[in-house]
Design a protein around this motif. Structure first.
Motif, PDB file in Angstrom:
ATOM      1  N   VAL A 343      29.308  -5.758  61.915  1.00  0.00           N
ATOM      2  CA  VAL A 343      28.460  -6.114  63.055  1.00  0.00           C
ATOM      3  C   VAL A 343      27.340  -5.079  63.251  1.00  0.00           C
ATOM      4  N   MET A 392      19.854  -9.778  56.929  1.00  0.00           N
ATOM      5  CA  MET A 392      18.917 -10.262  57.960  1.00  0.00           C
ATOM      6  C   MET A 392      19.544 -11.418  58.723  1.00  0.00           C
ATOM      7  N   LEU A 393      20.101 -12.374  57.981  1.00  0.00           N
ATOM      8  CA  LEU A 393      20.644 -13.581  58.612  1.00  0.00           C
ATOM      9  C   LEU A 393      21.826 -13.234  59.508  1.00  0.00           C
ATOM     10  N   MET A 394      22.729 -12.403  59.011  1.00  0.00           N
ATOM     11  CA  MET A 394      23.891 -12.049  59.830  1.00  0.00           C
ATOM     12  C   MET A 394      23.464 -11.212  61.039  1.00  0.00           C
ATOM     13  N   ILE A 396      20.693 -11.302  62.656  1.00  0.00           N
ATOM     14  CA  ILE A 396      20.072 -12.176  63.667  1.00  0.00           C
ATOM     15  C   ILE A 396      21.157 -13.011  64.357  1.00  0.00           C
ATOM     16  N   TYR A 397      22.105 -13.513  63.569  1.00  0.00           N
ATOM     17  CA  TYR A 397      23.181 -14.323  64.166  1.00  0.00           C
ATOM     18  C   TYR A 397      23.956 -13.512  65.218  1.00  0.00           C
ATOM     19  N   LEU A 398      24.202 -12.239  64.907  1.00  0.00           N
ATOM     20  CA  LEU A 398      25.027 -11.418  65.796  1.00  0.00           C
ATOM     21  C   LEU A 398      24.267 -10.879  66.999  1.00  0.00           C
ATOM     22  N   GLN A 402      20.672 -16.643  71.641  1.00  0.00           N
ATOM     23  CA  GLN A 402      21.090 -18.062  71.552  1.00  0.00           C
ATOM     24  C   GLN A 402      22.436 -18.248  70.844  1.00  0.00           C
ATOM     25  N   PHE A 403      22.834 -17.265  70.016  1.00  0.00           N
ATOM     26  CA  PHE A 403      24.128 -17.401  69.324  1.00  0.00           C
ATOM     27  C   PHE A 403      25.180 -16.441  69.900  1.00  0.00           C
ATOM     28  N   TYR A 407      29.928 -10.352  70.010  1.00  0.00           N
ATOM     29  CA  TYR A 407      30.454  -9.507  68.927  1.00  0.00           C
ATOM     30  C   TYR A 407      29.831  -8.105  68.910  1.00  0.00           C
ATOM     31  N   GLN A 409      28.601  -6.249  71.424  1.00  0.00           N
ATOM     32  CA  GLN A 409      29.190  -5.418  72.479  1.00  0.00           C
ATOM     33  C   GLN A 409      30.627  -5.027  72.115  1.00  0.00           C
ATOM     34  N   GLN A 410      31.355  -5.990  71.547  1.00  0.00           N
ATOM     35  CA  GLN A 410      32.740  -5.724  71.153  1.00  0.00           C
ATOM     36  C   GLN A 410      32.776  -4.646  70.054  1.00  0.00           C
TER      37      GLN A 410
ATOM     38  N   LEU B  21      18.716 -19.822  61.620  1.00  0.00           N
ATOM     39  CA  LEU B  21      18.676 -18.388  61.257  1.00  0.00           C
ATOM     40  C   LEU B  21      17.594 -18.124  60.216  1.00  0.00           C
ATOM     41  N   ALA B  25      14.424 -15.685  60.664  1.00  0.00           N
ATOM     42  CA  ALA B  25      14.208 -14.559  59.746  1.00  0.00           C
ATOM     43  C   ALA B  25      12.911 -14.716  58.959  1.00  0.00           C
ATOM     44  N   LEU B  41      28.196 -15.767  54.525  1.00  0.00           N
ATOM     45  CA  LEU B  41      28.131 -15.442  55.957  1.00  0.00           C
ATOM     46  C   LEU B  41      29.404 -15.905  56.663  1.00  0.00           C
ATOM     47  N   ILE B  48      34.705 -10.382  60.847  1.00  0.00           N
ATOM     48  CA  ILE B  48      34.125 -10.044  62.164  1.00  0.00           C
ATOM     49  C   ILE B  48      35.014 -10.560  63.302  1.00  0.00           C
ATOM     50  N   LEU B  51      37.633  -8.606  65.340  1.00  0.00           N
ATOM     51  CA  LEU B  51      37.291  -7.812  66.531  1.00  0.00           C
ATOM     52  C   LEU B  51      37.812  -8.449  67.812  1.00  0.00           C
ATOM     53  N   ILE B  56      41.096  -4.396  74.253  1.00  0.00           N
ATOM     54  CA  ILE B  56      40.115  -3.473  74.847  1.00  0.00           C
ATOM     55  C   ILE B  56      40.247  -3.518  76.362  1.00  0.00           C
ATOM     56  N   THR B  62      30.881   1.549  75.615  1.00  0.00           N
ATOM     57  CA  THR B  62      30.330   1.285  74.286  1.00  0.00           C
ATOM     58  C   THR B  62      29.807   2.605  73.713  1.00  0.00           C
TER      59      THR B  62
END
Lengths: 532, 114
Positions: A343, A392-394, A396-398, A402-403, A407, A409-410, B21, B25, B41, B48, B51, B56, B62
């Motif tokens: 992340v 780049m794609l991941m 932006i997703y994270l 809008q998405f 994750y 913050q976590q 995405l 990009a 991905l 991922i 997590l 927590i 953070t």
């Protein structure tokens, strides 16, 4: 022993006392490069295929012979004039091609920077220059440092492991580790964002140090993950690492994250004994998570038995020297290191990658375009390899609202917990009161070229024993501790609290001294014997 | 074993999300690249999602950096003054297109509003 195989401290001593000239050292090192390295990495070139290619190291993307000769001549003139060029006088070194050096290409192993010539010099290279070291070239890496095998570079052929050229060097500082292992420079400058110095150091049987975050300036470093990136040295012995760290560490007005913490004399502490030091072993570092591509699940196994035994054997040696070994040290958040890394590093990488656009510098498409967005799309599509695209794609997703599933913050909270794990075990008033933790550096030894590349999850889990160090910001030193039954190097890692590099180097040196007459220490990469 | 339909059902990054995405990009992908990248991905999301299982506590903060920066080890911020960069011409020399000492930025896509 040939000049190019000597330690940096010996070379500097010989140069400073006029027993050898810096130019002569340079000539001998360039001869070595000529004999073992093969064709340098080039964009759009073919991967290694011919018999000769397959038996060469391909560490370099660029040999800076003229630059090096000018510097070596200057060192010799200084010595002749009775001046001291510095503690690394005449020592040949390489820089991972992620550091800028004015007037020299800085490519990051990417097509998108393949025509970029750096207009300024990074602080670490400037500092190596100030102590008399001679940069002989730029070495290959994973594209933008994204990887753990150096196979993702756009510059082909990619580096090959000097101990077995059918194996990867590790990464992302693979060119650095391979060059040092093969005597193509005594020191190399690398960077470590999730293990990228220690991982290839382990795979190539050399020493690699990831300093504390903020110990070494990042000015002039092409960024990957700005809260994680650490420049540091690789060398064939611990003393050379101490010399290089002393040269490059410290505050820098051009990087506000370079901390105001005095730089100790690492050499002065190096030979001190280690009696009474408390060294921990943690079961969390002897279990390995792997990604099962058939079931698309993460699973866990004990670490390879040979690696496990090698680390226990290091602990035994340290105990012989009077260290207290503390077992069963709990680090419960270790298993979250890679998920957290996925992340944080992707979010930071995508933010750093968006600057490459074909407008300001670097590659621009030759295809016609109607507007700025089309220029971006075509340029990035043509010039980014698979890894920058994925990141780049991941990223932006994270991070895009809008998405957003929370994750990021976590992951930042997980990072705080990983840090608290280390704070607990290194707390001088706590239950464990460790001076250092001893762990394997990597879950395996060097794997065959092409066997993992393409599976981004399996590749990322190759960093599972190193990534938590970067989240916590603490230093880590990887040292070679022997070979597996296939003749591949095994690395061990010492981790310590913030700014404890001196102590980690002392532990590494103590192990080095105690094992200096062991048979495995006499091994040399077969490639060197075959070509000389 | 999970069959391909099941994997598809559990994909976080659906073809539509992936398309969005790629657009954000500003990436143009080769024909054979898209499905591979989307699969990778989604595989990364398996890691991922681990997590989500971390216990927590509400008060856990953070961490933007591992190493704490305190008043003692942090350099003073630089003075907020403009300086002529010594590398100006070298930097400009790297630009693909220049006009009168300025970097040329191609037209920005826009729509004329009524």
């Amino acid at each position: 022993m040939k000049i190019c195989d000597l330690p940096a401290y010996s070379i500097a001593d010989l140069v400073r006392t006029r027993q050898i000239s810096a130019v002569e050292v340079l000539e001998k090192t360039l001869e070595r490069v000529q004999s073992v390295d093969g064709r340098p990495g080039e964009v759009d070139a073919s991967e290694a295929q011919s018999e000769e290619d397959l038996n060469r190291i391909h560490a370099f993307t660029l040999v800076t012979e003229e630059h090096a000769r000018t510097k070596a001549e200057k060192i010799d003139q200084m010595v002749k004039a009775g001046e001291d060029p510095g503690p690394l006088a005449g020592v040949p070194y390489t820089a991972k091609d992620i550091f800028t050096v004015k007037g020299i290409p800085a490519t990051a192993g990417s097509k998108i920077l393949s025509n970029y010539v750096a207009p300024y010099t990074s602080t670490v290279v400037e500092r190596m220059d100030e102590v008399g070291a001679v940069m002989i070239g730029k070495v290959n890496l994973d594209e933008f440092t994204y990887g753990s095998s150096s196979e993702s570079s756009a510059f082909k052929p990619v580096p090959r492991n000097p101990w077995d050229t059918s194996r990867v060097t590790g990464g992302s500082s693979g060119g650095s580790a391979a060059a040092v292992a093969a005597g193509e420079g005594a020191i190399s400058l690398g960077t470590d964002t999730g293990g990228s110095i220690r991982h290839p150091a382990s795979f190539c049987g050399v020493v690699g140090l990831k300093p504390t975050y903020g110990r070494v300036s990042r000015y002039g470093l092409i960024a990957f993950g700005s809260s994680l990136d650490c420049p540091g040295p690789l060398a064939r012995n611990v003393t050379d690492i101490a010399l290089a760290l002393k040269a490059i560490a410290g505050q820098d007005p051009r990087d506000n994250t370079a901390a105001m913490v005095p730089v100790p004399d690492y050499l002065a502490e190096l030979e001190k004994d280690i009696r009474g030091l408390r060294i921990g072993l943690s079961e969390e570092f002897f279990r390995v998570t792997y990604f099962d591509t058939n079931t698309v699940e993460l699973k866990e196994n004990p670490i390879d038995e040979e690696i496990h035994s090698a680390i226990l054997s290091v602990a035994g040696f340290l105990a012989q020297l009077g260290a207290d070994i503390v077992i069963d040290v709990p680090l419960p958040y270790t298993k979250y290191g890679v998920p957290t890394y996925f992340v944080i590093s992707r979010v930071e990488a995508s933010s750093n990658l968006l600057r490459y656009d074909g407008v300001k510098y670097g590659y621009r498409t030759e295809e016609p375009f109607t507007d700025l967005r089309e220029l971006y799309r075509t340029t990035r599509g043509e010039a980014f390899g698979v890894e920058p695209k994925l990141r780049m794609l991941m990223g932006i997703y994270l991070s895009a609202a809008q998405f957003d599933k929370g994750y990021y913050q976590q992951a930042l909270k997980a990072r705080a917990l990983i840090r608290s794990d280390f704070d607990t075990i290194f707390d001088p008033k706590g239950k464990y009161r460790l001076d250092a933790l001893l762990t394997p550096t990597t879950p395996s030894t060097a794997f065959p070229i092409g066997s993992v590349y393409g599976d981004s999850v399996i590749m990322q889990y190759s960093d599972q024993l190193t990534a938590t160090t970067n989240h916590a910001g603490i230093p880590g030193l990887s040292i070679p501790v022997g070979f597996d039954k296939e003749g591949l190097p095994i690395g061990a890692q010492f981790l310590g609290p913030d700014y404890s590099e001196g102590l980690l180097l002392r532990l590494g040196r103590a192990f080095e001294k105690l094992t200096e007459n062991e048979d495995w220490r006499k091994e040399r990469p077969p490639l060197l014997s075959d070509n000389e | 074993m999970i069959d391909s339909e099941e994997i598809c059902m559990t994909d976080k990054i659906t073809p539509d999300v992936f398309k969005r995405l790629v657009d954000l990009a500003s990436l143009e992908l080769k024909e054979d690249e898209g499905e591979y990248l989307r699969k990778e991905l989604n595989n990364q999301m398996v890691s991922i999602e681990v997590l989500e299982s971390i216990p927590i506590e509400a008060e856990t903060g953070t961490a933007a950096h591992g190493v704490p920066y305190t008043g003692e080890n942090s350099p003073e911020p630089r003075d907020d003054v403009s300086r002529q960069d010594p590398h100006r011409l070298d930097i400009l020399a790297q630009a693909p297109e220049l006009e009168d000492g300025y970097i040329v930025v191609p037209d920005i896509s826009h729509e004329e509003l009524d």
